[in-house]
Scaffold this active site. Structure first.
Site, PDB file in Angstrom:
ATOM      1  N   ASP A 152       0.843  -1.192   0.000  1.00  0.00           N
ATOM      2  CA  ASP A 152       0.000   0.000   0.000  1.00  0.00           C
ATOM      3  C   ASP A 152       0.880   1.244   0.000  1.00  0.00           C
ATOM      4  O   ASP A 152       1.989   1.227  -0.545  1.00  0.00           O
ATOM      5  CB  ASP A 152      -0.939  -0.048   1.217  1.00  0.00           C
ATOM      6  CG  ASP A 152      -2.310   0.545   0.922  1.00  0.00           C
ATOM      7  OD1 ASP A 152      -2.371   1.747   0.647  1.00  0.00           O
ATOM      8  OD2 ASP A 152      -3.309  -0.197   0.963  1.00  0.00           O
ATOM      9  N   HIS A 215      -4.002   6.031   3.234  1.00  0.00           N
ATOM     10  CA  HIS A 215      -4.612   4.782   2.765  1.00  0.00           C
ATOM     11  C   HIS A 215      -3.951   3.553   3.382  1.00  0.00           C
ATOM     12  O   HIS A 215      -4.624   2.636   3.872  1.00  0.00           O
ATOM     13  CB  HIS A 215      -4.530   4.740   1.237  1.00  0.00           C
ATOM     14  CG  HIS A 215      -5.342   3.684   0.579  1.00  0.00           C
ATOM     15  ND1 HIS A 215      -4.888   2.395   0.402  1.00  0.00           N
ATOM     16  CD2 HIS A 215      -6.580   3.717   0.027  1.00  0.00           C
ATOM     17  CE1 HIS A 215      -5.812   1.687  -0.243  1.00  0.00           C
ATOM     18  NE2 HIS A 215      -6.851   2.459  -0.475  1.00  0.00           N
ATOM     19  N   SER A 544     -10.904  -1.422  -1.162  1.00  0.00           N
ATOM     20  CA  SER A 544      -9.653  -1.270  -0.415  1.00  0.00           C
ATOM     21  C   SER A 544      -9.870  -1.513   1.068  1.00  0.00           C
ATOM     22  O   SER A 544      -8.952  -1.924   1.782  1.00  0.00           O
ATOM     23  CB  SER A 544      -9.088   0.140  -0.607  1.00  0.00           C
ATOM     24  OG  SER A 544      -8.445   0.281  -1.837  1.00  0.00           O
TER      25      SER A 544
END
Length: 758
Positions: A152, A215, A544
């Site tokens: 990520d 994220h 996600s």
């Protein structure tokens, strides 16, 4: 002057006639992944240094001369040498050099670099993960001893979710490294046991694996964040936050920047993770929906990871609700769709006629400028435009008013609010477009706001057109538990069938992916709240978010059952999933219609049952070879995926339906189709299972034998499933289930007959 001109001309002639300069320095270099033939075992065993030299041998002479140094445009020629999950390397080549490499014996193909998009307090409880001496969550050790690799945007190591209270030291076989250097307040510990950053020249990332987007921190804490009390966003979604496997270890591989992920870096991260010794890979990155597996570096790398016993958990993608949009569809990977939970961060719109409509917003201000009835307007109310597009607003139209705007995709809702606020609007009602149905987001708006469904928005617009002086107010209700229907499939979650292998049901499973609260790393690029105050937790949505839920659940299963294969873990998750919601009716999609298996996979994950599934459909690397041969990609195609020579004429190829998968897709025409399946007993040694079929009346399904008797653990038994139309074929297709039922278990497998052309 004449003498100087002669020297200048001579220099130009030398420049253009020197291959080193003309071919290597004057042409633009591009990034490629070079896919090579598998090496023989003796050469492969020679070590990484030998691998790098082997990779160098494929470079043209010009490129070899500067392959170990920075070229004229910066950066080494060989960017990565892959060794564990992919046979080949990443390099910076001119067009001519690329053609030369492509023509070299042993080179299979070149992939130009591409960039892929980045595709909790309530979710553990919603999934039945509760604390207590008898709870299976505690029984699993909360994932103790298992390493989850996160590919990520990095991680914020100082966040309290990544404290190591209650965690053991890393496993003895752990080989990873930590690249954090002098990070204030944090670094590697017994929670984060490895952290590396990967940055190709095109991505231009040379920083350590600190998250600069938020994220990666969010997904890592969702999978394996430790317990943190009083987690909330401005008082909303308050509770004790934790990941699915709070005592699992984390290994971080930063392969993405704030907005994109280089395929070169992704493969490098996968390669490192397998070499380091992770047990689960969590991959919240989108992928193409139609790429043939032997042309898909991620599918190829995923196969090798699976062969090493690693569970690869991947996002289905955020391209729904259109059919055929699912990505990461290889059957050796777990493909995860996104669903809702029963928590809403509630707002209520009240119209002048007394009608009320519930919506959501993360921004719930105490000083609410839209608390009292205000004039209600929307773009196109005069009939000139029906799009309700707030980008065309003008100040006089909205000052001091509540504005109805239509949603503009995953990123346009907050921007609409910013536009309304900039022109002096008092509040905004964001309504879905028709395809988005009832899926609503809890966004960090900059003014009083409510995101409502398409149905609600249509009724609000109709009211505004029915009176000369329409009004509306917005009330904030905070966090509400028990919203219904729940769970449901979100509109953005990508749908099957998989274009690469339509005979395998994808996605596999649905997990929580809507308005998920998890740890956060404040980012300049991410819109949070207008006051600029940093946040420790934040709410995000997408596949996600659902993917790390399944990654953490896979880690729990791995901790309880370390001898289970990735396929066995996937089977346990799929066959115990829920096909009905919390009220006992079939799970719905974003339109509140019955969700198909192409939307939700086998169902919504139920980890409480997955720990003890009774039976599993197992597969190992060699079992995929007949399936790959049956795809018609040829010996070379199978070799590229399997990392070894395969002669399909010596293999009994099978159809997609014949792969021993926990679900069944049958392309049924006039003739019946019979397939074999084999299950392994992982429940009680002495147990009896009876086949129960739930299909529409126009479909006949016969299971032979109809009863399976087991006398020991790990015993395998096989059966056949014959599917035929009971009457005329139905072009709309059909769906149902095959269940193996014992006194203690229900092992459910979806059966899908795809629609056919009339």
């Amino acid at each position: 002057m004449e003498w100087s001109m002669r020297w200048w001309c001579l220099a130009v002639v030398l420049l253009l006639s020197t291959p080193l300069l003309a071919a290597g320095y004057l042409q633009e270099r591009k990034n490629y992944i070079v896919h090579l033939e598998p090496r023989d075992e003796a050469a492969a065993a020679a070590g990484d240094a030998s691998v790098e030299e082997w990779h160098r041998s494929f470079l043209p002479q010009v490129a070899k001369l500067d392959s170990d140094s920075d070229g004229a445009d910066g950066g080494p020629r060989i960017v990565y040498s892959y060794s564990d999950v992919f046979t080949g390397f990443a390099a910076r080549l001119t067009d001519e050099e690329a053609e030369a490499v492509r023509a070299t014996a042993g080179c299979l193909r070149l992939y130009p670099e591409e960039f892929l998009p980045l595709a909790t307090t309530r979710s553990p409880g919603f999934l039945g993960l509760h604390l207590g001496n008898e709870a299976f969550w505690s029984h699993s050790g909360f994932g103790r001893g298992v390493v989850i690799g996160i590919l990520d945007t990095g991680i914020l190591p100082s966040h309290p979710s990544f404290g190591d209270d209650g965690l053991q030291p890393p496993p003895k076989n752990w080989k990873g490294t930590c690249e954090f250097k002098a990070i204030a307040g944090g670094g590697c510990n017994n929670k984060i046991i490895g952290a590396r950053a990967f940055g190709s020249a095109a991505v231009n990332s040379s920083a350590p694996p600190v998250d600069d987007a938020g994220h990666g921190t969010h997904t890592a804490s969702t999978a394996a964040g430790n317990f943190v009390e009083n987690a909330n966003v401005r008082g909303n979604a308050d509770g004790t936050a934790s990941g699915m496997a709070p005592h699992a270890h984390l290994a971080i591989y930063k392969v993405c920047t704030r907005s994109r992920c280089s395929i070169m870096d992704i493969i490098a991260g996968l390669d490192a993770a397998v070499k380091d010794g992770v047990d689960v890979l969590s991959f919240s990155i989108g992928a193409s929906s139609g790429t043939q597996f032997n042309y898909d570096p991620i599918a190829i790398a995923g196969f090798k990871a699976m062969e090493r016993g690693i569970v690869v958990s991947c996002a289905a993608g955020n391209s729904g609700p259109d059919p055929g949009t699912v990505g990461n569809g290889a059957p050796w990977m777990l493909t995860v769709a996104a669903g809702t939970m029963d928590r809403a961060i509630r707002t209520t719109v009240r119209l002048g006629n007394g009608d009320e409509f519930d919506g959501e917003s993360l921004f719930q201000p105490g000083n609410n400028s839209a608390a009292n009835p205000l004039p209600l307007v929307y773009p196109g109310a005069d009939g000139s435009d029906t799009s309700r597009d707030c980008s065309v607003l003008r100040g006089a139209e909205v000052t001091g008013k509540v504005v109805l705007c239509e949603s503009r995709g995953l990123n346009g809702r907050i921007e609409a609010g910013q536009t309304v606020a900039a022109y002096g609007g008092a509040g905004i009602i964001v309504m879905n477009r028709a395809a988005e149905g009832y899926t609503t987001f809890a966004d960090a708006h900059v003014l009083p706001a409510s995101h409502v469904s398409f149905d609600a928005g249509t009724k609000i617009a109709a009211y505004a057109n029915s009176t000369d002086n329409p009004t509306a107010s917005i009330a904030f209700k905070g966090t509400v538990i028990g919203s219904s229907p729940s769970p449901a499939v979100t509109f953005f979650s990508s749908r099957g069938p998989s274009k690469a292998s339509p005979g395998i049901l994808k996605p596999d499973i649905t997990g929580p992916g809507m308005n998920i609260l998890a740890a956060w790393a404040p980012s300049e690029s991410h819109t949070e709240f207008s006051d600029g105050v940093g946040l420790s937790f934040f709410v995000e949505s997408g596949t996600s978010m659902s993917t790390p839920h399944l990654s953490g659940i896979a880690a729990l299963l791995k901790s309880l059952h370390p001898d289970w294969s990735p396929a066995a873990i996937k089977s346990a998750i799929m066959t115990t999933s829920d096909a009905v919601d919390r009220t006992g009716v079939p799970i719905k999609d974003e339109q509140y219609r019955h969700a198909t298996f192409y939307a939700m996979g086998a169902g919504y994950v139920n980890p409480a049952l997955a720990f003890d599934p009774g039976l599993v459909y197992d597969l190992h690397a060699d079992d995929y070879i007949p399936y790959l041969c049956g795809l018609g990609i040829g010996d070379d195609g199978v070799k590229e995926i399997a990392h070894r020579p395969v002669t399909c004429s010596d293999v009994k190829a099978i159809t997609e339906a014949e792969l021993n998968y926990p679900s069944l897709v049958v392309n049924l025409l006039a003739q019946p189709i019979t397939v074999n399946r084999t299950v392994t007993n992982v429940g009680k040694a002495s147990s009896v299972y009876t086949a129960v079929v739930d299909m529409p009346k126009d479909v006949s399904v016969i299971v032979q034998p109809p009863m399976l008797r087991f006398t020991e653990l790990k015993e395998k038994q096989s059966f056949t499933v014959t599917v035929r139309w009971a009457g005329q074929p139905n072009v709309a297709g059909a769906e149902g289930n095959l269940k193996w039922v014992s006194d203690e278990h229900i092992v459910r497998s979806p059966i899908v007959i795809p629609a056919t052309a009339a």
